[in-house]
Design a protein around this motif. Sequence first.
Motif, PDB file in Angstrom:
ATOM      1  N   UNK A 122     -11.661  10.787   3.132  1.00 55.74           N
ATOM      2  CA  UNK A 122     -13.088  10.738   3.417  1.00 55.74           C
ATOM      3  C   UNK A 122     -13.364   9.855   4.643  1.00 55.74           C
ATOM      4  N   UNK A 123     -12.729   8.672   4.656  1.00 52.55           N
ATOM      5  CA  UNK A 123     -12.930   7.744   5.772  1.00 52.55           C
ATOM      6  C   UNK A 123     -12.463   8.383   7.078  1.00 52.55           C
ATOM      7  N   UNK A 124     -11.339   9.093   7.003  1.00 52.13           N
ATOM      8  CA  UNK A 124     -10.804   9.745   8.209  1.00 52.13           C
ATOM      9  C   UNK A 124     -11.783  10.790   8.734  1.00 52.13           C
ATOM     10  N   UNK A 177       3.557   8.336 -12.994  1.00 45.25           N
ATOM     11  CA  UNK A 177       2.189   8.556 -13.453  1.00 45.25           C
ATOM     12  C   UNK A 177       1.252   7.500 -12.851  1.00 45.25           C
ATOM     13  N   UNK A 178       1.730   6.254 -12.830  1.00 39.05           N
ATOM     14  CA  UNK A 178       0.950   5.180 -12.194  1.00 39.05           C
ATOM     15  C   UNK A 178       0.612   5.540 -10.757  1.00 39.05           C
ATOM     16  N   UNK A 179       1.630   6.059 -10.082  1.00 34.68           N
ATOM     17  CA  UNK A 179       1.468   6.407  -8.680  1.00 34.68           C
ATOM     18  C   UNK A 179       0.381   7.464  -8.522  1.00 34.68           C
ATOM     19  N   UNK A 180       0.389   8.438  -9.431  1.00 34.33           N
ATOM     20  CA  UNK A 180      -0.625   9.495  -9.382  1.00 34.33           C
ATOM     21  C   UNK A 180      -1.998   8.915  -9.709  1.00 34.33           C
ATOM     22  N   UNK A 202      -6.779   8.619  -6.078  1.00 33.34           N
ATOM     23  CA  UNK A 202      -8.094   8.132  -5.632  1.00 33.34           C
ATOM     24  C   UNK A 202      -8.035   7.495  -4.250  1.00 33.34           C
ATOM     25  N   UNK A 203      -6.977   6.733  -3.981  1.00 32.57           N
ATOM     26  CA  UNK A 203      -6.840   6.084  -2.673  1.00 32.57           C
ATOM     27  C   UNK A 203      -6.729   7.139  -1.580  1.00 32.57           C
TER      28      UNK A 203
END
Lengths: 258, 262
Positions: free
Chosen positions: B28-30, B13-16, B21-22
Motif C-alpha cells: 500500500x505504501x509503495x 505459520x508465524x511468518x505467514x 499483514x506487513x
Amino acid sequence: MIKLTHVSHVFAGRQGEVHALDDITLEVRRNELVTLVGRSGCGKSTMLRMVAGLLRPSSGTVTVAGEPVGKPRQDVSFMFQRAALLPWRTVLDNVLLPVEILRLDRAAKRRRAHELLELVGLAGFEKRLPHELSGGMQQRASLCRSLIQDPLVLLMDEPFSALDALTREELSIELQRIRMEQEMTIIFVTHSIEEAVLLADRVAVLSPRPGRLRKIVDVDIPRPRTLGRNAYADRVAEVSAELHELLMPAPIASEGAV
Amino acid sequence: MTAARRSGSRVARRLVDWGLPVLGLAALVALWWLATIVFSIEKFLVPAPDDVVEAFIGQAGFLMEQTWVTLLETVQGFAVAVVVGIPTAMAIASSRLLEKMIYPLLLAVNAVPKIAIAPILVVWMGFGPVPKIVMVFLLCFFPIVISTATGLKSTPAELTELVRSYDASRLQVFFKVRFPYALPQVMVGLKTAISLAVIGAVIAEFVGADAGLGFVIVQSGASADTPLAFAAMALLGVISIVLFYGLNALEKVILPWAEENR
C-alpha cells in the motif's frame, strides 16, 4: 424407592392444553432398573423430570424414598441426552461441578472422581477440555458427573441416543458393570428397544398422546447381557418382539407401504 | 523428527501470520509513494510517505505526548463503558421487566449521532479530557451491553437444567454457568467497542480540545501542514491496532476453549 401415583400432567401449549401424561401409576423398587420406552411425545421425559423435581405434576403424587418430591434432591441425579459439559472446565472439574454446588467434601470427592474416571476408561484425560473428547467420551464424563454425588436414584434421559451404535452398546455394558459395583435405582428413558432389553429389569411401555402406561414387561434374562451371540439370544429376541408389537400401531401395512 | 517438523511448521505459520499483514502494508505504501511521484501531487494535498516520516521525526516528542493523551482518553472511556455496560447487561438479561424498560431507551440513545452531542459535551464539561472520555463511553457502551446481554441469554437449556437439577441458587447458576458461558460473546462486544473507542476520542477532540491527535489533525489542517496530519492519522491507526490485538491476545489467554465452541 420411586413411586408415581395417579400422576397426570397438562402443558399449556400454543393451541390449548396438551395432555402429556394421563393417570400414571408406577412403582420402581430399590436397586431396580426400569426403562421407559415409547414413541416421541409420550411423556417419557416429562415423567423423569417429575421424579427429578424439575417439574410438578398437574395432579397425583411422586415420592422418592417415601418423601414427596418438591424440589431437586441431592441423592437423585439426572443424566441428559447431551453431555452438557461446561466447555471451559476440564473433565475433572466438570465431574466435580456437583460437589461445588452441593458443597460436598472436596478432598474425598476428588479421589472418587479419579476412581470414576478410571472406571469408565477416562484415566489420563482429567485435564482435557470437553471439545478435545469424542462424543462417547464426553458422555462417559457426564456419567461420572452424575455418579459423583453417590446418588440413590439415577435418572437417565436417553443418555446414549446421540452416540453411534457401537459406542452406545459399550456404554450400556459399562452401566451394567457400574450397577454391579454400586447400588442404585435407575429409571432409563429410551426409544431403543435393544437398549431397553439390554438394561432393564422391567420395561414400562408408554403410549402417546396422552401418555399412558400401556404395559410393564418383565425382562428376566441373566446378566451381564450383550447384544451379540449368546446363550439367551432367543429370550432377548422374544422380549424385543413383544416390545416391538406394543410400540408399533396395530395395522402396520398402511404406513410402511410406499 | 516429527517434533522438529512441527516446530518448523510453527515458525512458518508465524511468518505467514506476521509477514502477510506487513507485506500488505508495504504494498500500500509503495502504491501511495508511486502515485505521489507519477501524478506529481503537491505535498500539502497528499504528502509522500517520506514527507510523513519526516514530519513524524521532526516532532516526535510532541506527537508522542498527543498520542498518550488520546490513548488515555480512549482507554479510560472504554474502561468506564465496561464497568457500567456489563452490569447493565446483567440487569437486562436477568429481568424481563428491566429489559422492556431499558432496551428501547438504549436503542433510541444509540440512534442519536454522537457527533451531534459533542459540542454540547464541550459546553457542559469544557475542553479537558472529561468530554472525550464521555464520548468514548457513549460509543462503547452500546455494543458492550448488547453483546453481553445476548451472551447471558444464550445459555443452552441443557446447562441451565443441569444446574437446576442440583437445586443451585441463582447466584451459583450465574457465576458457574451463565456468566462464563457469555464471556466469548462479551469479548465480541469489547472488540467492537475498542474499534469505536478511538473514533469517539477523535470526534470529541475535533470539536474542542487543546491536546490529543484529533487536535493535531485539526491544527495541521488549518496551517496546511498535511504531512503532520498524516503522521497523526497513522498514529491513530497504530493505537487502534494495538488495542484490538491486545484484546485478541487476552481472549486467547483467558478463553482458550472459546474458539472451538463457536
